[in-house]
Enzyme design. Sequence first.
Site, short mmCIF file in Angstrom:
data_model
loop_
_atom_site.label_atom_id
_atom_site.label_comp_id
_atom_site.label_asym_id
_atom_site.label_seq_id
_atom_site.Cartn_x
_atom_site.Cartn_y
_atom_site.Cartn_z
N THR A 199 0.70 -1.47 0.13
CA THR A 199 0.03 -0.17 0.08
C THR A 199 0.74 1.27 -0.02
O THR A 199 1.80 1.24 0.44
CB THR A 199 -0.93 0.08 1.40
OG1 THR A 199 -1.53 -1.23 1.43
CG2 THR A 199 -1.64 1.11 1.48
N ARG A 205 -13.11 -8.84 0.24
CA ARG A 205 -12.23 -8.83 1.50
C ARG A 205 -11.92 -7.33 1.24
O ARG A 205 -11.29 -6.57 0.21
CB ARG A 205 -11.12 -9.53 1.17
CG ARG A 205 -10.11 -9.25 2.41
CD ARG A 205 -8.93 -8.38 1.92
NE ARG A 205 -7.85 -8.45 2.94
CZ ARG A 205 -6.60 -7.59 3.09
NH1 ARG A 205 -6.84 -6.50 2.10
NH2 ARG A 205 -5.87 -7.53 4.08
N VAL A 206 -11.88 -6.80 2.59
CA VAL A 206 -11.49 -5.40 2.70
C VAL A 206 -10.45 -5.51 3.78
O VAL A 206 -10.62 -5.96 4.70
CB VAL A 206 -12.62 -4.19 3.24
CG1 VAL A 206 -12.24 -2.88 3.69
CG2 VAL A 206 -13.63 -4.25 2.17
N GLY A 207 -9.41 -4.31 3.70
CA GLY A 207 -8.22 -4.35 4.61
C GLY A 207 -8.22 -3.33 5.69
O GLY A 207 -9.40 -2.72 5.86
N THR A 215 1.02 -0.09 6.85
CA THR A 215 0.81 -1.10 5.60
C THR A 215 1.59 -2.46 6.05
O THR A 215 1.93 -2.78 7.28
CB THR A 215 2.08 -0.49 4.63
OG1 THR A 215 1.78 -1.61 3.47
CG2 THR A 215 3.67 -0.78 5.25
N GLY A 216 0.99 -3.52 5.27
CA GLY A 216 1.16 -4.85 5.71
C GLY A 216 -0.15 -5.74 5.62
O GLY A 216 -0.84 -5.21 5.31
#
Length: 295
Positions: free
Chosen positions: A160, A188-190, A211-212
């Site tokens: 990201t 899917r949402v992060g 991020t990750g």
Amino acid sequence: MTSPAAAASTTPLVLSTWNHGLPANRKAIEVLARGGSALDAVEAGCMVVELDCPDMTVGLGSRPDREGRVTLDAAVMTGDGRAGCVAFVQGVAHPVALARLVRDRTPHVLLVGAGAEQFARECGIEVRPPALTPKAEEEWRAWLAERRYAPKINIENHDTISMLALDARGEMAAASTTSGLAYKMHGRVGDSPIIGAGIFVDAPVGGAICTGLGETVLRTLGAHLAVEAMRAGATPQQACEAAIERIVARNPNPESYQVGMLAMDFTGRTGAFAVQRGFTYCLGTDLHDAPPRLR
Ligand code: ASP
């Protein structure tokens, strides 16, 4: 509103994730130099990577989910608590700009899927039909042959762009934009479009971005953890370390995932920390390696 601490800082600062933070920061610095706001700067910086992301992890050129769809998440937030986010959006070239419009023009914080796309059309933004770049299509078809889902750490498939900026008026903003994880489940949402998880800014304390592996950050609201640590007196560096410590405590097998955390306070101090080696970040026009929790 400008805080007393904010008033002390006059040097514009830009902090961002990974190597692609460099072109993003350059654009953001240009915007700040022209008198743009921190929010203008992080939006413009993220847009650079949305258009050109060689890692195929941001924007319409990204790797798709397992159904072959590129679904995008983005968010913006300013120190006054105003935020806008979009998630599970398809066909929009600049989800970060759409997130800003959610912040600026709606009474809401988060729009998802078809509703976010409808809002884009209402704002005059083109929503393109589903398409993959030839490279993304070829890689996805190769993945389908085995259908083995094993998100790798670091730069391979989740990268990201998240940004934090502090402008000369002492205002801070954060933004994030991503395609999430390659070959994720459809829908899917992060963490990136979730306020408090992927990004958080609160004047007069500071801001944090992550991020990750988003699931690990969603379980702990990582960016919020870091900002609350600063509120309690931690430096941005100590705050990043405390947030990563909690993420590691809550999510087993840290050797199997990566999270990178960046933070900045209103006096312009910054911090960076990661679960593992390999998390690069950019401060201004310099690229750095974040110190890792696992040595
Ligand atoms: N955090 C993002 C997500 O899980 C991915 C990334 O940062 O690379 O969606």
